[in-house]
Each structure stands twice: as structure tokens, then as C-alpha cells.
Design a protein around this motif. Structure first.
Motif, PDB file in Angstrom:
ATOM      1  N   THR A 277       0.843  -1.204   0.000  1.00  0.00           N
ATOM      2  CA  THR A 277       0.000   0.000   0.000  1.00  0.00           C
ATOM      3  C   THR A 277       0.880   1.258   0.000  1.00  0.00           C
TER       4      THR A 277
ATOM      5  N   LEU B  42       0.618   4.176  -2.787  1.00  0.00           N
ATOM      6  CA  LEU B  42       0.444   5.593  -2.425  1.00  0.00           C
ATOM      7  C   LEU B  42       1.533   6.448  -3.054  1.00  0.00           C
ATOM      8  N   ARG B  43       2.781   5.954  -3.025  1.00  0.00           N
ATOM      9  CA  ARG B  43       3.887   6.738  -3.617  1.00  0.00           C
ATOM     10  C   ARG B  43       3.691   6.923  -5.124  1.00  0.00           C
TER      11      ARG B  43
ATOM     12  N   SER C 295       2.260   9.348   9.268  1.00  0.00           N
ATOM     13  CA  SER C 295       0.959   9.003   9.864  1.00  0.00           C
ATOM     14  C   SER C 295       0.159   8.103   8.928  1.00  0.00           C
TER      15      SER C 295
ATOM     16  N   VAL D 280      -2.731   6.972   6.514  1.00  0.00           N
ATOM     17  CA  VAL D 280      -3.665   7.566   5.560  1.00  0.00           C
ATOM     18  C   VAL D 280      -5.070   7.059   5.917  1.00  0.00           C
TER      19      VAL D 280
END
Ligand code: AMP
Length: 209
Positions: A31, A35-36, A57, A59
Motif C-alpha cells: 500500500t 500511495l507513492r 501518519s 492515511v
């Protein structure tokens, strides 16, 4: 076979997953990587995720669930997959229960003093995603020829500490959540040593399927 790879940041989940892909043909679903990718493309989702990721933190669940569901519905996942970095909390594990059946949870265990050093010296290939460590690889380019980079969230000790705290508080308790299918694995030593231990376990799991 659907497998979750668990372990604190820097425990070697990504490195191990890449070796499992080669031999067992199961795709790795990270994940963090997804996201990156969104952040690099500067999509709306990527822009939203960036503020969380760079602080270390979590997401929000709806965002992460959407990218996960999109990914596991692809054809290459039909015979199973390895989840790397999901679930990270009980809330995520409950959400996952509704969309997938998990066969095994492999937990990489590693002393915490080794972890921070590993993260600060971690470098990632900007093209193929291969993971290196400057303590054993000093070249600024990957074996595939592309430049290596240091993740923004790996540069800040505050972000690293935040991620490790979240792991202890939110993610580590999932060992109890999955207690009937948890396999603890010694994550110390070289990638080859860790993979040799994992391979014995995976062959055994495969035979039991
Ligand atoms: P990783 O590549 O697994 O270290 O993840 C990098 C960052 O992406 C984390 O510090 C989070 O900000 C975010 N992230 C990755 N996976 C999740 C997840 N399952 N839930 C929430 N945030 C996540």
C-alpha cells in the motif's frame, strides 16, 4: 494463497516480498508503493495522501481501501497475493475480512535498534523499486541502471519514530487478531538468510493448501 507480511518499517518486508514474487509468482501489494505512485503522478488521491505519508501518519481508511480494492481486483491476483503494509490497524483488518480471505500472516521480527539504522540507510530504485542499503551497496544507481533515491519519510527521524510508534500501538496487536494463522519469522541477517527461512515456511503452507 493470500498472505499478509507484517513487521515494523525497515524489518525487510519489501525485500522479502520481492524474493517471494520471483519464486512463488505471487504479486506483492504494497500500500505504501501504491500511495507513492499516486503521489508521484500528483493525482488528487496522491496529494491527499502526501501530508500523511511525509509525517509518517496513517492515511485514512477510505482512501487506502479504495486503492487496495482496485489492486486486488486485477487479474494477476486471482491465484493469491502478498499484502505488504496492509492491514496496519484493527479497523483495517476488520475491513479486509469483508473483502478477502487471509491464509497466513508472516511476522518479521527484528530488534528495534537495528531498525532505525536500516531505515536511515535505505535507498530505493526509482525505476524497478529494488531496495538497497548503503551499508552494503554504495553505488548511487540500481543494477537496472536507474538512479537510487531516499524516500522523504526515511529522511526524518521524527517521521521514522512516529511510524514505529504507530506500529507498536496499532499494528503489532494484529498478531492476536490473526492468532490462528500467525507465523513469526526471524528477520535478522542478510536478505538471503531471511528468505531461506521464509521459503521453508511458504513451501509448507503451499503443501497444506
Ligand atoms: P510503507 O511503504 O509501508 O512504509 O508506507 C509508507 C507510508 O504510507 C506510511 O507511513 C503511511 O503514511 C502510508 N501507508 C502505507 N500503508 C498504509 C496503510 N495500510 N494504512 C494507512 N497508511 C498507509
Amino acid at each position: 494463497m493470500n498472505i499478509i507480511l507484517m513487521g515494523p518499517q525497515g524489518s525487510g518486508k519489501g525485500t522479502l516480498a520481492r524474493q517471494i514474487i520471483k519464486e512463488f509468482g505471487l504479486p506483492q501489494i504494497s500500500t505504501g508503493d501504491l500511495l507513492r505512485e499516486q503521489m508521484k503522478k500528483e493525482t488528487e488521491l496522491g496529494k491527499l495522501a502526501k501530508s500523511y505519508v511525509n509525517k509518517g501518519s496513517l492515511v485514512p481508511l477510505d482512501v487506502i481501501l479504495k486503492i487496495l480494492q482496485d489492486r486486488i481486483s486485477r487479474k494477476d491476483c486471482k491465484n493469491g497475493y502478498i499484502l505488504d503494509g496492509f492491514p496496519r490497524s484493527k479497523e483495517q483488518a476488520e475491513a479486509l475480512k469483508k473483502i478477502a480471505k487471509i491464509d497466513a500472516v508472516i511476522v518479521l521480527e527484528i530488534p528495534s535498534d537495528v531498525i532505525i539504522k536500516r531505515i536511515l540507510t535505505r535507498r530505493v530504485c526509482s525505476s524497478c523499486g529494488e531496495i538497497y542499503n548503503t551499508s552494503s551497496y554504495s553505488d548511487p544507481t540500481c543494477k537496472c541502471g536507474a538512479p537510487l533515491y531516499q524516500r522523504d519519510d526515511d529522511k526524518s527521524e521524527a517521521a521514522i519514530r512516529n511510524r514505529l510508534e504507530i506500529y507498536d500501538r496499532e499494528t503489532a496487536p494484529l498478531v492476536d487478531f490473526y492468532s490462528d494463522r500467525v507465523y513469526k519469522l526471524d528477520g535478522s541477517g542478510s536478505p538471503a538468510e531471511v528468505y531461506a527461512r521464509a521459503k521453508i515456511l511458504l513451501k509448507d503452507l503451499e503443501a497444506r493448501k
